[in-house]
Design a protein around this motif. Structure first.
Motif, PDB file in Angstrom:
ATOM      1  N   THR A  48      -5.250   3.933  -6.876  1.00 41.26           N
ATOM      2  CA  THR A  48      -4.543   3.548  -8.098  1.00 41.26           C
ATOM      3  C   THR A  48      -3.918   2.183  -7.891  1.00 41.26           C
ATOM      4  O   THR A  48      -3.152   1.976  -6.956  1.00 41.26           O
ATOM      5  CB  THR A  48      -3.452   4.582  -8.451  1.00 41.26           C
ATOM      6  OG1 THR A  48      -4.046   5.871  -8.546  1.00 41.26           O
ATOM      7  CG2 THR A  48      -2.787   4.231  -9.770  1.00 41.26           C
ATOM      8  N   LEU A  49      -4.264   1.257  -8.756  1.00 39.32           N
ATOM      9  CA  LEU A  49      -3.756  -0.104  -8.688  1.00 39.32           C
ATOM     10  C   LEU A  49      -2.691  -0.268  -9.765  1.00 39.32           C
ATOM     11  O   LEU A  49      -2.946  -0.039 -10.940  1.00 39.32           O
ATOM     12  CB  LEU A  49      -4.910  -1.083  -8.930  1.00 39.32           C
ATOM     13  CG  LEU A  49      -4.616  -2.565  -8.791  1.00 39.32           C
ATOM     14  CD1 LEU A  49      -4.330  -2.913  -7.336  1.00 39.32           C
ATOM     15  CD2 LEU A  49      -5.791  -3.373  -9.299  1.00 39.32           C
ATOM     16  N   TYR A  50      -1.468  -0.613  -9.343  1.00 39.53           N
ATOM     17  CA  TYR A  50      -0.363  -0.853 -10.281  1.00 39.53           C
ATOM     18  C   TYR A  50      -0.119  -2.348 -10.330  1.00 39.53           C
ATOM     19  O   TYR A  50       0.261  -2.950  -9.338  1.00 39.53           O
ATOM     20  CB  TYR A  50       0.922  -0.176  -9.805  1.00 39.53           C
ATOM     21  CG  TYR A  50       0.862   1.315  -9.709  1.00 39.53           C
ATOM     22  CD1 TYR A  50       1.258   2.115 -10.776  1.00 39.53           C
ATOM     23  CD2 TYR A  50       0.441   1.935  -8.542  1.00 39.53           C
ATOM     24  CE1 TYR A  50       1.231   3.501 -10.685  1.00 39.53           C
ATOM     25  CE2 TYR A  50       0.406   3.322  -8.446  1.00 39.53           C
ATOM     26  CZ  TYR A  50       0.807   4.089  -9.518  1.00 39.53           C
ATOM     27  OH  TYR A  50       0.771   5.454  -9.426  1.00 39.53           O
ATOM     28  N   LEU A  52       9.975  -4.374  -7.321  1.00 40.09           N
ATOM     29  CA  LEU A  52       9.074  -5.438  -6.878  1.00 40.09           C
ATOM     30  C   LEU A  52       8.098  -5.812  -7.997  1.00 40.09           C
ATOM     31  O   LEU A  52       6.890  -5.604  -7.891  1.00 40.09           O
ATOM     32  CB  LEU A  52       8.283  -4.958  -5.650  1.00 40.09           C
ATOM     33  CG  LEU A  52       9.102  -4.449  -4.465  1.00 40.09           C
ATOM     34  CD1 LEU A  52       8.216  -3.751  -3.454  1.00 40.09           C
ATOM     35  CD2 LEU A  52       9.865  -5.599  -3.825  1.00 40.09           C
ATOM     36  N   PRO A  53       8.589  -6.380  -9.101  1.00 34.16           N
ATOM     37  CA  PRO A  53       7.727  -6.606 -10.274  1.00 34.16           C
ATOM     38  C   PRO A  53       6.556  -7.563 -10.053  1.00 34.16           C
ATOM     39  O   PRO A  53       5.551  -7.476 -10.742  1.00 34.16           O
ATOM     40  CB  PRO A  53       8.698  -7.151 -11.328  1.00 34.16           C
ATOM     41  CG  PRO A  53       9.826  -7.716 -10.555  1.00 34.16           C
ATOM     42  CD  PRO A  53       9.943  -6.885  -9.317  1.00 34.16           C
ATOM     43  N   GLN A  54       6.656  -8.454  -9.080  1.00 35.99           N
ATOM     44  CA  GLN A  54       5.568  -9.414  -8.838  1.00 35.99           C
ATOM     45  C   GLN A  54       4.556  -8.921  -7.806  1.00 35.99           C
ATOM     46  O   GLN A  54       3.574  -9.598  -7.538  1.00 35.99           O
ATOM     47  CB  GLN A  54       6.157 -10.760  -8.378  1.00 35.99           C
ATOM     48  CG  GLN A  54       7.093 -11.386  -9.380  1.00 35.99           C
ATOM     49  CD  GLN A  54       6.438 -11.606 -10.733  1.00 35.99           C
ATOM     50  OE1 GLN A  54       5.306 -12.046 -10.827  1.00 35.99           O
ATOM     51  NE2 GLN A  54       7.150 -11.273 -11.798  1.00 35.99           N
ATOM     52  N   ILE A  55       4.804  -7.743  -7.244  1.00 32.69           N
ATOM     53  CA  ILE A  55       3.954  -7.203  -6.187  1.00 32.69           C
ATOM     54  C   ILE A  55       2.926  -6.251  -6.784  1.00 32.69           C
ATOM     55  O   ILE A  55       3.235  -5.438  -7.646  1.00 32.69           O
ATOM     56  CB  ILE A  55       4.809  -6.456  -5.135  1.00 32.69           C
ATOM     57  CG1 ILE A  55       5.842  -7.395  -4.511  1.00 32.69           C
ATOM     58  CG2 ILE A  55       3.948  -5.800  -4.073  1.00 32.69           C
ATOM     59  CD1 ILE A  55       5.271  -8.544  -3.738  1.00 32.69           C
ATOM     60  N   VAL A  56       1.693  -6.333  -6.318  1.00 31.47           N
ATOM     61  CA  VAL A  56       0.647  -5.391  -6.702  1.00 31.47           C
ATOM     62  C   VAL A  56       0.770  -4.179  -5.787  1.00 31.47           C
ATOM     63  O   VAL A  56       0.772  -4.311  -4.567  1.00 31.47           O
ATOM     64  CB  VAL A  56      -0.750  -6.024  -6.561  1.00 31.47           C
ATOM     65  CG1 VAL A  56      -1.840  -4.995  -6.806  1.00 31.47           C
ATOM     66  CG2 VAL A  56      -0.898  -7.204  -7.505  1.00 31.47           C
ATOM     67  N   VAL A  65       0.843  -1.193   0.000  1.00 34.35           N
ATOM     68  CA  VAL A  65       0.000   0.000   0.000  1.00 34.35           C
ATOM     69  C   VAL A  65       0.877   1.242   0.000  1.00 34.35           C
ATOM     70  O   VAL A  65       1.839   1.346   0.767  1.00 34.35           O
ATOM     71  CB  VAL A  65      -0.942   0.004   1.221  1.00 34.35           C
ATOM     72  CG1 VAL A  65      -1.734   1.300   1.291  1.00 34.35           C
ATOM     73  CG2 VAL A  65      -1.882  -1.195   1.163  1.00 34.35           C
ATOM     74  N   LEU A  66       0.536   2.197  -0.883  1.00 34.53           N
ATOM     75  CA  LEU A  66       1.240   3.476  -0.983  1.00 34.53           C
ATOM     76  C   LEU A  66       0.302   4.555  -0.457  1.00 34.53           C
ATOM     77  O   LEU A  66      -0.551   5.063  -1.182  1.00 34.53           O
ATOM     78  CB  LEU A  66       1.617   3.771  -2.439  1.00 34.53           C
ATOM     79  CG  LEU A  66       2.314   2.653  -3.209  1.00 34.53           C
ATOM     80  CD1 LEU A  66       2.504   3.051  -4.658  1.00 34.53           C
ATOM     81  CD2 LEU A  66       3.631   2.323  -2.558  1.00 34.53           C
ATOM     82  N   ILE A 107      -8.716  -7.499  -6.983  1.00 33.54           N
ATOM     83  CA  ILE A 107      -7.310  -7.874  -6.990  1.00 33.54           C
ATOM     84  C   ILE A 107      -7.273  -9.394  -7.062  1.00 33.54           C
ATOM     85  O   ILE A 107      -7.747 -10.078  -6.155  1.00 33.54           O
ATOM     86  CB  ILE A 107      -6.571  -7.388  -5.729  1.00 33.54           C
ATOM     87  CG1 ILE A 107      -6.653  -5.866  -5.611  1.00 33.54           C
ATOM     88  CG2 ILE A 107      -5.125  -7.859  -5.749  1.00 33.54           C
ATOM     89  CD1 ILE A 107      -6.113  -5.319  -4.314  1.00 33.54           C
ATOM     90  N   GLN A 108      -6.739  -9.906  -8.146  1.00 32.77           N
ATOM     91  CA  GLN A 108      -6.637 -11.355  -8.309  1.00 32.77           C
ATOM     92  C   GLN A 108      -5.455 -11.864  -7.508  1.00 32.77           C
ATOM     93  O   GLN A 108      -4.345 -11.377  -7.686  1.00 32.77           O
ATOM     94  CB  GLN A 108      -6.469 -11.715  -9.790  1.00 32.77           C
ATOM     95  CG  GLN A 108      -6.466 -13.195 -10.062  1.00 32.77           C
ATOM     96  CD  GLN A 108      -7.826 -13.839  -9.862  1.00 32.77           C
ATOM     97  OE1 GLN A 108      -8.837 -13.272 -10.188  1.00 32.77           O
ATOM     98  NE2 GLN A 108      -7.831 -15.038  -9.337  1.00 32.77           N
ATOM     99  N   GLN A 109      -5.674 -12.792  -6.629  1.00 31.15           N
ATOM    100  CA  GLN A 109      -4.610 -13.412  -5.842  1.00 31.15           C
ATOM    101  C   GLN A 109      -4.077 -14.607  -6.616  1.00 31.15           C
ATOM    102  O   GLN A 109      -4.847 -15.379  -7.158  1.00 31.15           O
ATOM    103  CB  GLN A 109      -5.160 -13.883  -4.488  1.00 31.15           C
ATOM    104  CG  GLN A 109      -5.728 -12.772  -3.643  1.00 31.15           C
ATOM    105  CD  GLN A 109      -4.650 -11.962  -2.991  1.00 31.15           C
ATOM    106  OE1 GLN A 109      -3.689 -12.519  -2.486  1.00 31.15           O
ATOM    107  NE2 GLN A 109      -4.796 -10.662  -2.989  1.00 31.15           N
TER     108      GLN A 109
END
Length: 80
Positions: A59-61, A24-28, A5-6, A77-79
């Motif tokens: 904003t979801l990245y 952190l490319p694999q982190i949402v 979370v930002l 958010i797909q887990q």
């Protein structure tokens, strides 16, 4: 996969979102503006549905690509 979370996204959180996404490319990443909140309205197996409340945006990245959600808009958010 996990998430990060930002907070205060509209004032300074977006300034470091690109750097975090690269590290952190694999982190949402989930940026939440000031005076804004999100609530998990429905939890199903492997899927979380959130609703935006307040004055700002969320904003979801995901893999560096941003998606913006405003007051009243739901998002998932797909887990993995």
């Amino acid at each position: 996969a996990g998430s990060c979370v930002l907070p205060h996204h509209n004032t300074f959180g977006k300034g470091w979102s690109a750097q975090l996404a690269a590290q952190l490319p694999q982190i949402v990443l989930l940026g939440i503006d000031e005076r804004t909140g999100i609530i998990d309205d429905v939890a199903e197996e492997r899927l979380l549905r959130w609703q935006v409340y307040g004055q700002g945006e969320a904003t979801l990245y995901h893999q560096g690509t941003p998606a913006i959600y405003r007051k009243g808009q739901p998002f998932s958010i797909q887990q993995s």
